[in-house]
Structure formats: C-alpha cells, structure tokens
Design a protein around this motif. Structure first.
Motif, PDB file in Angstrom:
ATOM      1  N   ALA A 172     -35.638  10.594  15.770  1.00 52.62           N
ATOM      2  CA  ALA A 172     -34.718  11.662  16.205  1.00 52.62           C
ATOM      3  C   ALA A 172     -35.380  12.999  15.892  1.00 52.62           C
ATOM      4  O   ALA A 172     -36.368  13.360  16.519  1.00 52.62           O
ATOM      5  CB  ALA A 172     -33.369  11.480  15.537  1.00 52.62           C
ATOM      6  N   GLY A 173     -34.891  13.721  14.876  1.00 50.60           N
ATOM      7  CA  GLY A 173     -35.471  15.031  14.555  1.00 50.60           C
ATOM      8  C   GLY A 173     -36.818  14.947  13.863  1.00 50.60           C
ATOM      9  O   GLY A 173     -37.533  15.941  13.745  1.00 50.60           O
TER      10      GLY A 173
ATOM     11  N   GLU B 295     -47.711  19.569   5.929  1.00 49.29           N
ATOM     12  CA  GLU B 295     -47.363  18.468   6.840  1.00 49.29           C
ATOM     13  C   GLU B 295     -46.087  17.753   6.449  1.00 49.29           C
ATOM     14  O   GLU B 295     -45.900  16.586   6.760  1.00 49.29           O
ATOM     15  CB  GLU B 295     -48.502  17.444   6.931  1.00 49.29           C
ATOM     16  CG  GLU B 295     -49.655  17.923   7.776  1.00 49.29           C
ATOM     17  CD  GLU B 295     -50.544  16.771   8.214  1.00 49.29           C
ATOM     18  OE1 GLU B 295     -51.296  16.264   7.364  1.00 49.29           O
ATOM     19  OE2 GLU B 295     -50.468  16.387   9.394  1.00 49.29           O
ATOM     20  N   GLN B 296     -45.207  18.432   5.699  1.00 47.46           N
ATOM     21  CA  GLN B 296     -43.945  17.776   5.349  1.00 47.46           C
ATOM     22  C   GLN B 296     -42.745  18.709   5.434  1.00 47.46           C
ATOM     23  O   GLN B 296     -41.744  18.490   4.754  1.00 47.46           O
ATOM     24  CB  GLN B 296     -44.043  17.087   3.992  1.00 47.46           C
ATOM     25  CG  GLN B 296     -44.560  17.954   2.876  1.00 47.46           C
ATOM     26  CD  GLN B 296     -44.645  17.195   1.565  1.00 47.46           C
ATOM     27  OE1 GLN B 296     -43.740  16.458   1.203  1.00 47.46           O
ATOM     28  NE2 GLN B 296     -45.731  17.370   0.848  1.00 47.46           N
ATOM     29  N   GLY B 297     -42.858  19.733   6.242  1.00 45.57           N
ATOM     30  CA  GLY B 297     -41.689  20.566   6.508  1.00 45.57           C
ATOM     31  C   GLY B 297     -41.313  21.533   5.410  1.00 45.57           C
ATOM     32  O   GLY B 297     -40.289  22.200   5.503  1.00 45.57           O
TER      33      GLY B 297
ATOM     34  N   LEU C  80     -35.554  33.030   5.971  1.00 42.52           N
ATOM     35  CA  LEU C  80     -36.946  32.777   5.578  1.00 42.52           C
ATOM     36  C   LEU C  80     -37.054  31.706   4.496  1.00 42.52           C
ATOM     37  O   LEU C  80     -38.121  31.512   3.910  1.00 42.52           O
ATOM     38  CB  LEU C  80     -37.602  34.082   5.105  1.00 42.52           C
ATOM     39  CG  LEU C  80     -37.631  35.199   6.171  1.00 42.52           C
ATOM     40  CD1 LEU C  80     -38.380  36.416   5.651  1.00 42.52           C
ATOM     41  CD2 LEU C  80     -38.281  34.707   7.469  1.00 42.52           C
ATOM     42  N   SER C  81     -35.953  30.997   4.250  1.00 44.85           N
ATOM     43  CA  SER C  81     -35.968  30.023   3.152  1.00 44.85           C
ATOM     44  C   SER C  81     -36.871  28.830   3.445  1.00 44.85           C
ATOM     45  O   SER C  81     -37.236  28.090   2.534  1.00 44.85           O
ATOM     46  CB  SER C  81     -34.544  29.541   2.851  1.00 44.85           C
ATOM     47  OG  SER C  81     -33.984  28.933   3.995  1.00 44.85           O
ATOM     48  N   GLY C  82     -37.272  28.661   4.692  1.00 46.80           N
ATOM     49  CA  GLY C  82     -38.164  27.547   5.022  1.00 46.80           C
ATOM     50  C   GLY C  82     -39.630  27.941   5.069  1.00 46.80           C
ATOM     51  O   GLY C  82     -40.458  27.150   5.519  1.00 46.80           O
ATOM     52  N   ASN C  83     -39.947  29.154   4.624  1.00 48.29           N
ATOM     53  CA  ASN C  83     -41.340  29.616   4.640  1.00 48.29           C
ATOM     54  C   ASN C  83     -41.776  29.952   3.221  1.00 48.29           C
ATOM     55  O   ASN C  83     -41.085  30.665   2.503  1.00 48.29           O
ATOM     56  CB  ASN C  83     -41.476  30.858   5.526  1.00 48.29           C
ATOM     57  CG  ASN C  83     -41.226  30.542   6.987  1.00 48.29           C
ATOM     58  OD1 ASN C  83     -40.081  30.334   7.391  1.00 48.29           O
ATOM     59  ND2 ASN C  83     -42.275  30.452   7.760  1.00 48.29           N
TER      60      ASN C  83
ATOM     61  N   GLN D 107     -35.545  25.730  10.001  1.00 50.19           N
ATOM     62  CA  GLN D 107     -36.424  24.854  10.781  1.00 50.19           C
ATOM     63  C   GLN D 107     -35.965  23.394  10.694  1.00 50.19           C
ATOM     64  O   GLN D 107     -35.990  22.664  11.691  1.00 50.19           O
ATOM     65  CB  GLN D 107     -37.871  24.949  10.262  1.00 50.19           C
ATOM     66  CG  GLN D 107     -38.593  26.247  10.598  1.00 50.19           C
ATOM     67  CD  GLN D 107     -38.458  27.306   9.516  1.00 50.19           C
ATOM     68  OE1 GLN D 107     -37.442  27.380   8.840  1.00 50.19           O
ATOM     69  NE2 GLN D 107     -39.484  28.120   9.348  1.00 50.19           N
ATOM     70  N   ILE D 108     -35.581  22.953   9.511  1.00 51.88           N
ATOM     71  CA  ILE D 108     -35.157  21.560   9.311  1.00 51.88           C
ATOM     72  C   ILE D 108     -33.803  21.335   9.992  1.00 51.88           C
ATOM     73  O   ILE D 108     -33.572  20.316  10.644  1.00 51.88           O
ATOM     74  CB  ILE D 108     -35.063  21.226   7.799  1.00 51.88           C
ATOM     75  CG1 ILE D 108     -36.416  21.432   7.108  1.00 51.88           C
ATOM     76  CG2 ILE D 108     -34.540  19.804   7.570  1.00 51.88           C
ATOM     77  CD1 ILE D 108     -37.548  20.599   7.626  1.00 51.88           C
ATOM     78  N   ARG D 109     -32.904  22.311   9.882  1.00 53.26           N
ATOM     79  CA  ARG D 109     -31.565  22.145  10.465  1.00 53.26           C
ATOM     80  C   ARG D 109     -31.590  22.148  11.994  1.00 53.26           C
ATOM     81  O   ARG D 109     -30.689  21.603  12.626  1.00 53.26           O
ATOM     82  CB  ARG D 109     -30.622  23.247   9.962  1.00 53.26           C
ATOM     83  CG  ARG D 109     -30.346  23.133   8.473  1.00 53.26           C
ATOM     84  CD  ARG D 109     -29.189  24.004   8.048  1.00 53.26           C
ATOM     85  NE  ARG D 109     -29.481  25.424   8.055  1.00 53.26           N
ATOM     86  CZ  ARG D 109     -30.053  26.101   7.055  1.00 53.26           C
ATOM     87  NH1 ARG D 109     -30.422  25.467   5.962  1.00 53.26           N
ATOM     88  NH2 ARG D 109     -30.253  27.399   7.142  1.00 53.26           N
TER      89      ARG D 109
END
Ligand SMILES: Cc1cc2nc3c(=O)[nH]c(=O)nc-3n(C[C@H](O)[C@H](O)[C@H](O)COP(=O)(O)OP(=O)(O)OC[C@H]3O[C@@H](n4cnc5c(N)ncnc54)[C@H](O)[C@@H]3O)c2cc1C
Ligand code: FES
Ligand code: FES
Lengths: 166, 292
Positions: B26-27, A50-52, A138-141, B96-98
């Motif tokens: 915002a995001g 839950e924090q990205g 894939l750096s966010g997984n 995903q964040i960007r």
C-alpha cells in the motif's frame, strides 16, 4: 545487492517527471528514489536513510509530499513526480532556494533538497504559516548541521518574498 | 521478482488468488523499509494504490466503513468527526509518512505500536477481509490481531478495511514518546465514551504483545458513573478516588516489556497518566458536548 539485482528481470517504469515523460528499466524492488537517481540521473533527491526518517529524498507524487525512498518505482508508473530539480525556472533558483542561500541555512547541504521541497510544499498550501505549523510541516526532515535556526529563518524569508510577489 | 499493478480491487484479488505468496503493497511505509534493507525479497509484489475502492470511506446505517487504502492524511482531512482516529492519524510519523501510510498497512503490519490500532480496538471495530474464492468475511479486531506482527489473514485474502458501529460520545487518542513527531509510541491509549450503551472503552498500544482492552477499568468506571448518576447528568462530579482507581486498573491491564524505547515500569506509569488525562478530558467534554 548489485549481483542480486542482475539476476532478476527488470520492469519498465514510465513516469512524468518535472513535466516530461521518462521511461527506464529498473529492478522490480527498486524505490522511486533509486529510479530517479540511478536511472534518470536526477541526483537532487538524496539518499540518507532509506527508511523514511530523514526526508532528504522528499518529492511530490501526484502533488503529495512523500519520501521517494518509500515509494516502489513501479508505483510511480503513469504518475506525476516533481523533484527539487523541477523547482528552478529557466535556470533561476526558486525563492525558497534563494532564501536558503541567503539565510545561511545550508552547511553540508545534504538535507537541503529535501528541506527545500518540504518548505515549497508548505508555502504552496499556507502562505504565512505560524511557527508551530512550520515545525510540524518540517518534522519529517532531519538536518545534522545547522541546528535548524537558520532553516527556520530561511522559511520566514521565503514566505515574505513569496507574499511580496503576489 | 514480479510487480503487479492491478487497477481495481477485483483485479488485485484475482492476482492474490493466483499468486498467494505475493506481498501486497500500500503506502510502503513499512514494507519499503524491509525491501530497502534487504530483509525481504518477496517473489512478487501487488501494488494496491490503484484500487480506488480501497481508498474510500462511507457511513451507512449507523456504521462506518474505512477502506484499507485510506491514508492518514485523508483521515485528518476527511473524517474530522472521528476525533480519536484523527488524533492517532496526526501523530503518525511526518507529513511525508501520513501522505502514504494507510490504516490497512497498520493492520497488515500488526505492530503493537500501530497507532490506528488502539482506536479501532476502542471502537470495537471489525476487520473486513476479502478473497476471490470465498468473498468477504469480517472478524473482530482482536481475532484479526493474533500477536506481534501476526494476523488471521489467509494467503489469498486482502484487507478491505475496518468497520464499526458509530459511537456517540467524546473520546481521544494520546501517546507518549520522545518527540512531538516521528515517534514510535512508548505507550498509547484510546478512550471512548459510549453514551448510548453507557460504557467507557479503553484500549492500550505499545504496552503488550498486541493491543489490549483494559476491561476491568472499563467496568469500574462505567459502573461508578452509573451509581453516581453521572450517565444521566454529565455535570455530576466523578470523585478523585474513582479516577485514581480507574488509572490504576488501566495501568495494571498493561503487559509491558523493557526495551530500548522504555522500561516496563515507565510504560505502565505512562498508561496511568494517559488514563487519568483522557478520562478527565472526556468527562469535561461531556459537560460541553462538542462531539454532538
Ligand atoms: C518514518 C516512519 C515513521 C512512522 N511512524 C509511525 C507512527 O508514528 N505510528 C504508526 O502506527 N506507524 C508508524 N510508521 C509505520 C507505518 O507508517 C504504518 O504502520 C502504516 O500504517 C503502514 O501503512 P502502509 O500503507 O505504508 O503499509 P505498507 O508498508 O504498504 O504495508 C504494510 C504491511 O501491510 C500489508 N498490507 C497493506 N495493505 C494491505 C491490504 N489491503 N491487505 C493485506 N495486506 C496489506 C503489507 O503487505 C505489509 O505487510 C512509521 C513508518 C516510518 C517509515
Ligand atoms: S532517504 Fe528517504 S527519508 Fe531518508
Ligand atoms: S546542512 Fe548538513 S545535514 Fe543539513
């Protein structure tokens, strides 16, 4: 959290999910992830951090790969969401899903839907990505089980299959 | 909790005027974490993602305006000419964040580790704010960023964007962290060479309560380049001794703390290394001006 949620008035969110308009009442502070899972019963997108940080909740919002845990459900009102459930075609697995199964890229499976969505997103944009591009995409997984080698194998397999098709 | 979904900046400002306690969203890459973990329960939220004006950028009479709602992904795709800004944007989080995170959110959060902030500081940017009652005002980045997570915004205002005079010359953003992605900087540095004003601007992130400009180092290198004739002739070598002094002055401008991500000594050393490298990159780029 449940009690606190019950006290505040809900908002109605209407979103096009995997091509179909869906509407439900939701706590105003709820994330898109909570909306998909708890209101719409779409349990493919997972809730891990839950924090990205982990990417297990990855979906497309108006075509962009995002963490659904960081989108307010109300922000998705009138917008288009595509989830991992939307990847299967008439019950047939998507080539990326097949590749994950065949390459042994699934262990506990918790990260898998997020990876599948991120890989499908990558291959839609870049049909034959370089190893560096794959790692970056894939750096966010995060996966706590596989050590990533088999996931990278699955990406290569999926890319090859998709190229064959076209 | 109320949620407002204004369809324009004007509508958003009207809502903020009526409900100054409402929190802009915002995001969501900072705010949603607070909400998900129950650390924040605002009485109202104003979604800014439908205010199209905020998601624009433009260049006019030597100035650049970057809307608060422009995402890092959009910067990478649409503003390739602003290399330090693109480099900072590429270093934020993950794809995903960007896709969601915005420069306005980076300003709103005002973390000393906000990666867009040293770039805005090195560009000498102004932050543009607007309210329904008083219209638009702007202030230099350092007046806006008052301290860690503290800004000069008024309760009825929104951040409209950032504006700066376009700088001609090479530059870069670099940061130190434990991974190549998804990393909060242990130290971050933006160096920009301003050929027209014969200045070198250096801003540091993550090594103090807010963003720091290394003014003594800027003055030292700018005047060393003046006395050696390097401004007129980019092929003039800048001596190792001058570069060492510069790196030392940058390191001593930092005001780091020990924390879980790194010790103060390590952060200071990081600044020294980043300073040397970014100066070397910029000087070699001056010889082959790809920034033109
Ligand atoms: C996994 C992860 C990794 C991250 N990595 C990085 C990183 O590498 N570098 C980095 O710098 N940051 C990073 N962040 C933090 C975050 O992504 C950035 O700070 C981003 O710029 C926030 O933008 P946002 O649009 O998502 O802001 P939001 O979360 O929507 O808002 C942030 C704050 O700004 C306020 N705000 C937003 N827009 C406005 C406006 N127009 N007017 C007034 N107030 C406004 C909000 O009220 C809120 O207080 C990361 C976050 C996550 C979750
Ligand atoms: S649950 Fe959304 S990124 Fe981990
Ligand atoms: S398979 Fe278990 S977390 Fe990836």
């Amino acid at each position: 959290m449940g009690a606190q949620r019950a006290k505040v008035a809900d908002v109605v969110v209407r979103t096009r999910v995997n091509g179909e308009w869906r509407e439900a009442e939701v706590w105003p502070g709820a994330s898109l992830l909570a909306f998909l899972r708890e209101q719409l019963g779409l349990f493919g997108s997972k809730n891990a951090c839950e924090q990205g940080e982990c990417g297990s909740c990855s979906v497309w919002l108006d075509g962009a790969l995002v963490c659904s845990c960081l989108v307010l459900a109300a922000q998705a009102n009138d917008r288009e969401v595509r989830t991992v459930e939307g990847l299967t075609d008439a019950g047939r697995l998507h080539p990326v899903q097949e590749a994950f199964v065949e390459a042994g890229a699934v262990q506990c499976g918790f990260c898998t839907p997020g990876f599948v969505v991120a890989v499908a997103d990558l291959l839609e944009k870049d049909a034959s990505p370089s190893p560096a591009t794959v790692r970056e995409a894939l750096s966010g997984n995060i996966c706590r089980c596989t050590g990533y080698a088999k996931i990278l194998d699955a990406v290569n397999l999926a890319a090859a299959r998709l190229l064959e098709r076209t | 909790m109320d949620v407002f979904l204004p369809r324009s900046l004007e509508e958003a400002l009207a809502m903020k005027a009526e409900r100054p306690e409402a929190v802009p969203l915002a995001g969501g890459t900072d705010l949603m974490v607070e909400l998900n973990f129950g650390r924040l329960r605002p009485p109202a939220i104003i979604d800014l993602t439908r205010a199209a004006e905020l998601a624009t950028h433009r260049q006019e009479d030597g100035h650049v305006f970057l809307g608060a709602g422009v995402t890092y992904a959009a910067i990478v795709n649409e503003l390739p000419g602003f290399k330090p800004l693109v480099q900072a944007s590429r270093s934020v989080g993950s794809p995903q964040i960007r896709h969601r995170g915005t420069v306005g959110g980076n300003l709103g959060t005002a973390s000393p580790a906000g990666d867009a902030l040293p770039v805005l500081a090195a560009y000498d940017a102004e932050v543009v704010l607007r309210s329904q009652a008083r219209g638009e005002r702007s202030m230099p980045w350092h007046a806006f960023l008052m301290g860690p997570k503290k800004t000069a915004i008024a309760p009825d205002e929104l951040i409209v964007g950032a504006r700066w005079a376009r700088i001609r010359g090479p530059g870069s953003f670099s940061k130190i962290g434990t991974r190549n992605a998804m990393v909060i900087a242990v130290a971050g540095l933006c160096l920009v060479i301003d050929e027209d004003h014969r200045r070198v601007n250096v801003a540091l992130g993550s090594v103090g309560p807010t963003i720091i400009r290394a003014t003594p180092a800027e003055e030292q290198i700018s005047s060393a380049m003046a006395s050696s004739g390097a401004w007129q002739d980019p092929s003039t070598a800048v001596s190792e001794q001058v570069i060492d002094e510069f790196a030392e002055l940058v390191a001593s401008a930092a005001r780091p703390l020990d924390d879980v991500r790194g010790t103060a000594a390590y952060r200071r050393h990081g600044c020294r290394v980043l300073a040397r490298r970014s100066l070397a990159w910029a000087l070699s780029e001056r010889r082959l001006p790809t920034w033109l």
